[in-house]
Write a protein that holds these residues in place. Structure first.
Motif, short mmCIF file in Angstrom:
data_model
loop_
_atom_site.label_atom_id
_atom_site.label_comp_id
_atom_site.label_asym_id
_atom_site.label_seq_id
_atom_site.Cartn_x
_atom_site.Cartn_y
_atom_site.Cartn_z
N ILE A 200 1.05 -1.31 0.03
CA ILE A 200 0.00 0.05 0.09
C ILE A 200 0.99 1.37 0.01
N ALA A 201 1.95 1.24 0.79
CA ALA A 201 2.92 2.39 0.91
C ALA A 201 3.66 2.44 -0.37
N LYS A 202 3.94 1.29 -0.97
CA LYS A 202 4.85 1.37 -1.98
C LYS A 202 4.04 2.22 -3.30
N MET A 203 2.72 1.88 -3.27
CA MET A 203 1.86 2.27 -4.30
C MET A 203 1.27 3.77 -4.20
N LYS A 238 -3.66 -4.69 -5.78
CA LYS A 238 -2.74 -4.95 -7.00
C LYS A 238 -3.17 -4.32 -8.10
N TYR A 239 -4.58 -4.12 -8.32
CA TYR A 239 -5.29 -3.50 -9.55
C TYR A 239 -5.64 -2.10 -9.45
N THR A 240 -4.94 -1.44 -8.66
CA THR A 240 -5.00 0.18 -8.63
C THR A 240 -3.81 0.92 -8.58
N PRO A 241 -3.84 1.75 -9.69
CA PRO A 241 -2.57 2.45 -10.03
C PRO A 241 -2.10 3.37 -8.93
N GLN A 242 -0.85 3.76 -8.99
CA GLN A 242 -0.19 4.81 -8.24
C GLN A 242 -1.16 5.72 -7.51
N GLY A 243 -1.19 6.04 -6.08
CA GLY A 243 -2.05 7.16 -5.82
C GLY A 243 -3.52 7.11 -5.77
N GLY A 244 -3.96 5.84 -6.02
CA GLY A 244 -5.44 5.67 -6.15
C GLY A 244 -6.11 5.44 -4.63
N THR A 245 -7.29 5.15 -4.80
CA THR A 245 -8.03 5.09 -3.29
C THR A 245 -8.73 3.59 -3.14
N ILE A 246 -8.59 3.39 -1.90
CA ILE A 246 -9.56 1.93 -1.77
C ILE A 246 -10.27 2.39 -0.64
N THR A 247 -11.42 1.96 -0.72
CA THR A 247 -12.58 2.30 0.34
C THR A 247 -13.24 1.06 0.77
N ILE A 248 -13.14 0.77 2.18
CA ILE A 248 -13.69 -0.53 2.60
C ILE A 248 -14.74 -0.19 3.62
#
Ligand code: ADP
Length: 329
Positions: A200-203, A238-248
């Motif tokens: 997560i940090a890397k991306m 895995k399938y979100t490019p750099q700087g994207g957002t994941i909402t759970i």
């Protein structure tokens, strides 16, 4: 042929041979009464589906012949309406797949044993590389550190793969026990996020958790649910490019408990969407990316686990916009 009640009419020679009977012994009998009544097929209420006119196309089920022998079959029933008399008949075709099933099971058992045997050496590599990285064997040069951490990372990928193979084969053999107990879904989610923190940090991904104090105590199998949540979040990563957002987010009402994992990633092309839960399937857009690695087993496993747990999984996705995966517990 079956009449509209599912009774056998004019069975042909192959059908008589399959059931080991003479014509008079099965003529007029309920076709579906030959279906086995064990757990594996009980959920497939094919008789009801036939009566409700729902298509039956290459459904795998078990039937019992006259001598009580179980046979795996692939069943299709072609509906034949007779507009003149308004009666409905069905042409049932049965393909005996017992031998194929036995071979498939032998293969699955082999995969299960092989994966199991791989666990110990992989754990050993993990242990020693971890020890070297944490300085337990003396200071490493930058180059040595780089090499050993590569070893550690590929070994971690291998451990994940072996665990997935083991779980898939356990499900297929029917040897994955369910242990239901009070389960805290928020704790599971947090521990998965901690495990994925380096990626997560890397991306540079932003994680938004909208838990609202819900799903702290649900009746489920925490180990199996963790595999599901781990797969959904790691796919989003895995399938979100750099700087994207994941909402759970968690949602809970009196009759439904949901976990929703949304991302702003590559999405799934429309033409691939109906195969996404298939075994070993990967969508065209991510297969092309050199950076993307995967086996196409994760969602197959996830769906099987959700079915075992009595829940559901669904998704919505648009290419280059993102995906939303929803599980109901
Ligand atoms: P893997 O990730 O190992 O390829 P999965 O079974 O987990 O296998 O997923 C199957 C395929 O579904 C992936 O290869 C990818 O094409 C697609 N997919 C799954 N999750 C997502 C997501 N969050 N965003 C975009 N595509 C996804």
């Amino acid at each position: 042929m079956l009449n509209s009640n599912g009774e056998i009419r004019e069975p042909n020679k192959a059908a008589l041979r399959f059931f080991g009977v003479e014509q008079a012994e099965i003529e007029g009998k309920d076709f579906f009464s030959f279906q086995a009544k064990n757990d594996e097929v009980i959920s497939k209420n094919l008789a009801q589906r036939f009566k409700l006119n729902i298509p039956i196309n290459r459904e795998e089920t078990i039937m019992i012949d006259k001598n009580g022998k179980s046979k795996w079959i692939q069943l299709s029933i072609f509906d034949m309406q007779n507009p003149a008399s308004k009666t409905r008949t069905g042409l049932a075709t049965i393909v005996d797949i017992t031998e194929l099933k036995q071979l498939d099971r032998a293969k699955t058992e082999f995969v299960s044993i092989a994966s199991h045997q791989l666990r110990t050496p992989l754990a050993t590599v993990k242990w020693y590389t971890d020890m070297m990285l944490s300085g337990g064997t003396g200071e490493l040069s930058e180059k040595q550190k780089d090499y050993v951490s590569r070893l550690y990372n590929v070994n971690e990928d291998m451990i994940d793969l072996v665990e997935t193979l083991l779980n898939v084969s356990r499900i297929e053999i029917g040897k994955l026990p369910i242990e239901r107990k009070p389960t805290n879904v928020e704790n599971i989610t947090q521990s998965v996020l901690e495990e994925l923190a380096p990626q997560i940090a890397k991306m540079g991904l932003k994680i938004e958790g909208q838990y609202n104090g819900l799903l702290q105590n649900v009746e489920s199998d925490p180990k199996l649910l963790r595999i599901v949540i781990q797969n959904l979040i790691s796919n989003a990563v895995k399938y979100t490019p750099q700087g994207g957002t994941i909402t759970i987010s968690f949602e809970e009402s009196s009759n439904e408990k949901m976990v929703v994992v949304a991302d702003t990633g590559y999405g799934i092309p429309k033409e691939d969407q109906d195969r996404i839960f298939g075994k070993l399937f990967r969508a065209g857009n991510v297969v092309k990316m050199a950076s993307s690695q995967g086996t196409g087993l994760g969602l197959y496993l996830t769906k099987s686990l959700m079915e075992m747990l009595g829940g559901t999984i669904s998704f919505k996705s648009e290419e280059n916009k993102g995906s939303v995966f929803i599980i109901t517990l």
